[in-house]
Design a protein around this motif. Structure first.
Motif, PDB file in Angstrom:
ATOM      1  N   LYS A 140       0.864  -1.177   0.000  1.00 57.81           N
ATOM      2  CA  LYS A 140       0.000   0.000   0.000  1.00 57.81           C
ATOM      3  C   LYS A 140       0.898   1.224   0.000  1.00 57.81           C
ATOM      4  CE  LYS A 140      -4.069   1.979   2.225  1.00 57.81           C
ATOM      5  NZ  LYS A 140      -5.050   1.809   3.324  1.00 57.81           N
ATOM      6  N   THR A 141       0.624   2.148  -0.962  1.00 59.97           N
ATOM      7  CA  THR A 141       1.489   3.330  -1.060  1.00 59.97           C
ATOM      8  C   THR A 141       0.637   4.570  -1.214  1.00 59.97           C
ATOM      9  OG1 THR A 141       3.248   4.387  -2.288  1.00 59.97           O
ATOM     10  CG2 THR A 141       1.714   3.074  -3.571  1.00 59.97           C
ATOM     11  N   SER A 142       1.114   5.611  -0.586  1.00 60.04           N
ATOM     12  CA  SER A 142       0.525   6.947  -0.754  1.00 60.04           C
ATOM     13  C   SER A 142       1.579   7.901  -1.314  1.00 60.04           C
ATOM     14  CB  SER A 142      -0.009   7.463   0.587  1.00 60.04           C
ATOM     15  OG  SER A 142       1.041   7.480   1.560  1.00 60.04           O
ATOM     16  N   SER A 143       2.601   7.329  -1.930  1.00 55.48           N
ATOM     17  CA  SER A 143       3.732   8.121  -2.430  1.00 55.48           C
ATOM     18  C   SER A 143       3.290   9.002  -3.593  1.00 55.48           C
ATOM     19  CB  SER A 143       4.868   7.204  -2.882  1.00 55.48           C
ATOM     20  OG  SER A 143       5.886   7.965  -3.477  1.00 55.48           O
ATOM     21  N   VAL A 152      -3.660  11.322  -9.044  1.00 56.58           N
ATOM     22  CA  VAL A 152      -4.919  11.492  -9.774  1.00 56.58           C
ATOM     23  C   VAL A 152      -6.110  11.136  -8.885  1.00 56.58           C
ATOM     24  CG1 VAL A 152      -6.330  10.547 -11.654  1.00 56.58           C
ATOM     25  CG2 VAL A 152      -3.948  11.182 -12.074  1.00 56.58           C
ATOM     26  N   SER A 153      -6.016  10.003  -8.156  1.00 57.91           N
ATOM     27  CA  SER A 153      -7.152   9.597  -7.309  1.00 57.91           C
ATOM     28  C   SER A 153      -7.400  10.600  -6.182  1.00 57.91           C
ATOM     29  CB  SER A 153      -6.894   8.201  -6.734  1.00 57.91           C
ATOM     30  OG  SER A 153      -5.856   8.243  -5.774  1.00 57.91           O
ATOM     31  N   GLU A 154      -6.328  11.217  -5.718  1.00 56.49           N
ATOM     32  CA  GLU A 154      -6.483  12.173  -4.620  1.00 56.49           C
ATOM     33  C   GLU A 154      -7.049  13.485  -5.127  1.00 56.49           C
ATOM     34  OE1 GLU A 154      -3.889  13.638  -0.763  1.00 56.49           O
ATOM     35  OE2 GLU A 154      -2.828  13.069  -2.602  1.00 56.49           O
ATOM     36  N   ASP A 204     -10.597  12.707  -6.537  1.00 58.23           N
ATOM     37  CA  ASP A 204     -11.486  11.995  -5.609  1.00 58.23           C
ATOM     38  C   ASP A 204     -12.254  10.908  -6.356  1.00 58.23           C
ATOM     39  OD1 ASP A 204     -12.693  11.258  -3.280  1.00 58.23           O
ATOM     40  OD2 ASP A 204     -14.308  12.773  -3.444  1.00 58.23           O
ATOM     41  N   CYS A 205     -11.501   9.976  -6.923  1.00 59.70           N
ATOM     42  CA  CYS A 205     -12.106   8.920  -7.724  1.00 59.70           C
ATOM     43  C   CYS A 205     -11.460   7.584  -7.383  1.00 59.70           C
ATOM     44  CB  CYS A 205     -11.958   9.210  -9.210  1.00 59.70           C
ATOM     45  SG  CYS A 205     -10.232   9.225  -9.768  1.00 59.70           S
ATOM     46  N   ARG A 206     -12.028   6.543  -7.969  1.00 62.73           N
ATOM     47  CA  ARG A 206     -11.507   5.195  -7.765  1.00 62.73           C
ATOM     48  C   ARG A 206     -11.042   4.656  -9.133  1.00 62.73           C
ATOM     49  NH1 ARG A 206     -13.085  -0.278  -7.802  1.00 62.73           N
ATOM     50  NH2 ARG A 206     -12.397  -1.479  -5.948  1.00 62.73           N
ATOM     51  N   LEU A 207      -9.788   4.117  -9.143  1.00 64.29           N
ATOM     52  CA  LEU A 207      -9.212   3.519 -10.348  1.00 64.29           C
ATOM     53  C   LEU A 207      -8.878   2.073 -10.049  1.00 64.29           C
ATOM     54  CD1 LEU A 207      -6.632   6.350 -11.278  1.00 64.29           C
ATOM     55  CD2 LEU A 207      -8.996   6.117 -12.072  1.00 64.29           C
ATOM     56  N   GLU A 208      -9.223   1.188 -10.990  1.00 64.17           N
ATOM     57  CA  GLU A 208      -8.910  -0.230 -10.798  1.00 64.17           C
ATOM     58  C   GLU A 208      -8.314  -0.778 -12.107  1.00 64.17           C
ATOM     59  OE1 GLU A 208     -10.910  -4.518  -9.505  1.00 64.17           O
ATOM     60  OE2 GLU A 208     -12.099  -2.660  -9.434  1.00 64.17           O
ATOM     61  N   LEU A 209      -7.118  -1.344 -11.956  1.00 71.79           N
ATOM     62  CA  LEU A 209      -6.445  -1.925 -13.118  1.00 71.79           C
ATOM     63  C   LEU A 209      -7.154  -3.203 -13.522  1.00 71.79           C
ATOM     64  CD1 LEU A 209      -3.966  -1.833 -15.057  1.00 71.79           C
ATOM     65  CD2 LEU A 209      -2.773  -3.259 -13.378  1.00 71.79           C
ATOM     66  N   ASP A 259      -4.605   6.493  -2.004  1.00 72.76           N
ATOM     67  CA  ASP A 259      -3.885   5.283  -1.625  1.00 72.76           C
ATOM     68  C   ASP A 259      -3.958   4.286  -2.781  1.00 72.76           C
ATOM     69  OD1 ASP A 259      -3.161   6.092   0.940  1.00 72.76           O
ATOM     70  OD2 ASP A 259      -5.123   5.528   1.747  1.00 72.76           O
ATOM     71  N   GLU A 260      -2.808   3.566  -3.006  1.00 70.48           N
ATOM     72  CA  GLU A 260      -2.759   2.557  -4.050  1.00 70.48           C
ATOM     73  C   GLU A 260      -2.411   1.227  -3.400  1.00 70.48           C
ATOM     74  OE1 GLU A 260      -0.611   1.548  -8.372  1.00 70.48           O
ATOM     75  OE2 GLU A 260      -0.129   3.399  -7.287  1.00 70.48           O
ATOM     76  N   THR A 261      -3.317   0.253  -3.579  1.00 77.92           N
ATOM     77  CA  THR A 261      -3.098  -1.073  -3.024  1.00 77.92           C
ATOM     78  C   THR A 261      -2.819  -2.020  -4.184  1.00 77.92           C
ATOM     79  OG1 THR A 261      -4.596  -0.610  -1.178  1.00 77.92           O
ATOM     80  CG2 THR A 261      -4.053  -2.920  -1.629  1.00 77.92           C
ATOM     81  N   VAL A 262      -1.644  -2.691  -4.122  1.00 83.02           N
ATOM     82  CA  VAL A 262      -1.218  -3.585  -5.190  1.00 83.02           C
ATOM     83  C   VAL A 262      -0.971  -4.955  -4.589  1.00 83.02           C
ATOM     84  CG1 VAL A 262       0.477  -4.053  -6.998  1.00 83.02           C
ATOM     85  CG2 VAL A 262      -0.163  -1.693  -6.456  1.00 83.02           C
TER      86      VAL A 262
END
Length: 802
Positions: A589-592, A600-602, A605-610, A688-691
């Motif tokens: 999990k990264t907020s870098s 972009v998500s911040e 204020d959206c949700r992105l899913e690969l 936040d990006e969760t991979v």
């Protein structure tokens, strides 16, 4: 007496010849003699029947040197040369006895003997007469010395003219005039059979060009004389010859003639033509030609010499060939050259000369002596063919030959390595076999393999062959220096291309490697990146004792080798991952802010899913990401501002949701992929990006974790867990496909497949297949697209794309 003589001479009219035509004599002999003595400058002799001289006038002294009283009483033989004594005696005696003459007495030419013994050419005319019953013979004697001299001169001139090699002639001046005179040389020159035949013809019969006769005559009338006029003549047998004519117009006794001299210059013209052709050939020759005297001073150069050397004729003439010396050849070389040509032999060889500009060039030169008729050398001629380009091509071919031999050697050395790579099941075995095979080849001394650790920017040898362990520390390098100090290994990592130090001992840029090269016995080295799809797994170091090794050909082979090894490592890692029932799942999990997707998500204020990620050939990945909570256009606009994202576009959009396509070269997901993991999930929401990714159980998870955290500092490692991989069953039957496709779709799809429509390059075009089916091209492409999409949807339903 004088009066009597005068009276008697007057009575005869002063004509001595009349004395001998008057018969019988009707004057007193004394008066006759006195008149002759007093009035004639011609000699007068009278002899009796015994051939004794009874009278001589004073003129005889002028002609023969005798005074009259010295001759009177002497035999006529006194005046006759000894060789003619008997002939004279017989002839005179025969006449006395028979009255028969052996010769004409009217004009007898014979040599008379002078008092001093020399012979005088004279002519005498005799007449017989009588005096006091005495039978006498009187002759008038003329001195023919001058006439004989003139006659001899004429004979001599005639002989000269007769035997001259030039044709001498006289012609009538009229247009159809014939030859009046001509010598043998003219007859032979015109190839006429006889002199009579020649005199029946005229110059007009022999002109090769009849118009020239008229021109010749007009010029002769105007100028009166023509000198050395060259005319083409056709002989009586039809042969064409060249002549040089000198002619003069003369008028004699009211008649006009043309006297001329004709010289056959055919050989000279042919020689001149050969010389002209030779001169033209020399002038137009592409080879450099120059001539020197026997001392080597240049006398002539042709235009090619000027073009090739840069020296003009004025600059070269008067100089010696040393003008072109490049310093390439020693004194012995030139001494041998001069010894050869001065001995009369031809010298041939390659010479490196120097142009006026200082540029060197190579010629294939031939130098030959030129001799006179006596065989004496009078000059030298040099012909030089510029073979600079040829020599360069030969050097290039030789370099290519050596390179090809080296390539063959390297190829032969790499062939066992390629076979070994196909059999190595794991990454460790791949690294080991690479080092062993390279070191065992004829091309290289030793080799090592080092893993590249991105978070530390370091390459450290892990496997090696034919090198001592203590030497390996010399090859551990840090790759994060600037370009100005970064070595071959660092440049290989950052350029993802082969880097070579081709001559370590002489290259100032490789000065830091000199000691290691001397200790290791190598002169060149190369660093080969091991990479696949832009991910650098490590670097191979190879070393050779060849100077200037690792040229572009060899680098190309090694570049392909690095790519094959990278692919083999990638395949081995994925093979291991595919064939295991249990995998290790890593979650991050990264907020870098280093991640564009976090920003972009911040911000939006959206949700992105690969949803899908596929590697491309440009060291990037093609991604399809779903968008929720904002318009996909807004996401695409934001992504376009990032240097690591290319060509973002909206695939579909419905209000605040949809799908965006883009290429990305750097992100937490791509970093995880570069370590050989399989990304199963990537969700970015609220900054936040969760991979989540899967790796093989024996993979170095610590290395992966530290690598991602080094690239993205604000990254938290969430979990590591073992997960059983579910077993998937694929059930794509023919019946299922029959239900999916219409007959026409199936027919078109099968035809496209069988005809090579899907091959690259295509074996058949859509237009060709449409013509074969009897349908339009748009209809064909519509059937293909629909059929393909239905098959892919079925594959997606059974989970093959998961």
């Amino acid at each position: 007496m004088t009066n009597r003589s005068e009276n008697s001479f007057s009575k005869w009219g002063g004509d001595l010849e009349s004395v001998f035509t008057t018969s019988p004599l009707d004057v007193d002999a004394t008066e006759f003699c006195q008149a002759l003595v007093a009035n004639t400058s011609e000699g007068l002799l009278t002899v009796d029947e015994d051939s004794t001289i009874v009278f001589a006038n004073p003129a005889v002294e002028r002609i023969l040197g005798y005074q009259p009283n010295e001759l009177v009483g002497q035999p006529l033989l006194t005046l006759v040369p000894d060789r003619l004594d008997q002939q004279h005696t017989r002839a005179f005696q025969q006449y006395i006895e028979t009255g028969e003459r052996q010769m004409d007495w009217d004009d007898v030419d014979f040599p008379a003997r002078h008092k001093d013994g020399h012979e005088v050419p004279v002519s005498i005319r005799f007449r017989e007469h009588s005096h006091d019953g005495q039978r006498l013979f009187t002759g008038i004697l003329r001195d023919n010395t001058d006439r004989e001299k003139r006659r001899n001169e004429l004979e001599r001139y005639e002989d000269i003219i007769t035997h001259l090699p030039e044709g001498i002639y006289r012609t009538e001046a009229c247009s159809g005039g014939t030859f009046v005179e001509g010598n043998t040389a003219l007859r032979e020159m015109l190839d006429v059979t006889s002199m009579e035949a020649l005199l029946q013809q005229g110059p007009a019969d022999f002109y090769a060009d009849p118009d020239e006769r008229q021109i010749f005559q007009e010029r002769l009338r105007e100028d009166g004389v023509i000198s050395d006029e060259e005319l083409k003549v056709q002989t009586a047998t039809g042969e064409t010859i060249w002549t040089s004519i000198t002619a003069i117009r003369r008028e004699e006794q009211g008649e006009v003639y043309i006297d001329g001299v004709a010289e056959d210059i055919t050989e000279r013209k042919e020689r001149e033509e050969r010389l002209r052709a030779f001169r033209e050939a020399v002038e137009q020759a592409g080879h450099s030609i120059y001539m020197t005297d026997t001392d080597g001073t240049i006398e002539y150069v042709n235009p090619a010499f000027e073009d090739i050397t840069g020296y003009s004729e004025e600059e070269a003439c008067g100089e010696t060939p040393r003008l072109l010396s490049s310093g390439e050849h020693n004194d012995e070389f030139y001494a041998d050259l001069w010894e050869t040509i001065r001995s009369g032999e031809v010298w041939q060889g390659e010479v490196t000369n120097q142009r006026k500009t200082g540029e060197r060039y190579v010629v294939n030169q031939t130098i030959a002596p030129v001799t006179d008729d006596d065989g004496e050398i009078e000059r030298f001629v040099a012909v030089s063919a510029d073979i600079t380009d040829q020599k360069e091509r030969e050097r290039t071919l030789e370099r290519q030959r050596v390179a090809l031999e080296r390539v063959k050697q390297i190829t032969d050395s790499l062939r066992p390595l390629n076979r070994a790579l196909a059999q190595a099941p794991t990454r460790d075995e791949i690294e080991q076999v690479v080092c062993e095979q390279l070191a065992a080849s004829d091309a290289y001394l030793f080799a090592w393999y080092g893993d590249y650790i991105p978070e530390r920017e370091q390459v450290t040898p892990q496997e090696w062959a034919e090198i001592e362990d203590e030497c390996l520390d010399d090859f551990a390098v840090t790759t994060n220096e600037g370009d100005s100090v970064r070595g071959p290994v660092g440049r290989a990592v950052h350029s993802c291309d082969v880097q070579a130090a081709r001559n370590i001992l002489t290259d100032p840029l490789s000065e830091s490697l000199h000691k290691n090269a001397l200790d290791g016995g190598y002169q060149s080295s190369a660093a080969i990146p091991v990479a696949f799809d832009g991910t650098v797994y490590g670097v191979i170091g190879v070393y050779s004792d060849r100077p200037n090794a690792f040229d572009e050909y060899e680098q190309g082979l090694l570049r392909e080798l690095g790519e094959r090894i990278g692919h083999a490592i990638y395949a081995a890692e994925n093979e291991r991952l595919l064939h295991t029932d249990t995998v290790v799942e890593l979650e991050f999990k990264t907020s870098s802010a280093e991640s564009i997707f976090v920003r972009v998500s911040e911000e939006l204020d959206c949700r992105l899913e690969l949803k899908t990620i596929v590697p491309t050939s440009e060291n990037a990945y093609l991604c399809y990401t779903s968008v929720d909570g904002v318009s996909p256009e807004a996401v695409a606009t934001k992504l376009s501002s990032s240097p690591v994202v290319e060509n973002p576009r909206v695939v579909d959009a419905t209000g605040t949701s949809g799908t965006v396509e883009y290429k990305v070269s750097q992100s937490p997901v791509t970093t995880l992929l570069e370590y050989g993991a399989t990304v199963t999930s990537a969700i970015i929401e609220s900054g936040d990006e969760t991979v989540v990714g899967e790796i093989a159980p024996d993979a170095d998870s610590r290395k992966i974790i530290s690598g991602i955290q080094a690239a993205y500092p604000d990254t938290t490692f969430i979990a590591k867990r073992s997960v059983d991989r579910p077993v998937r069953s694929i059930n794509l039957t023919q019946d299922a496909l029959d239900e999916l496709l219409t007959d026409r779709q199936r027919e078109v799809l099968e035809l496209a497949y069988r005809a090579g429509f899907f091959e690259s390059p295509r074996c058949s075009t859509g237009d060709e297949l449409a013509d074969a089916l009897g349908i339009t091209s748009p209809t064909f492409y519509l059937h293909v697209r629909k059929a393909t999409r239905k098959v892919l949807e079925q594959i997606d339903e059974i989970g093959l794309f998961d």
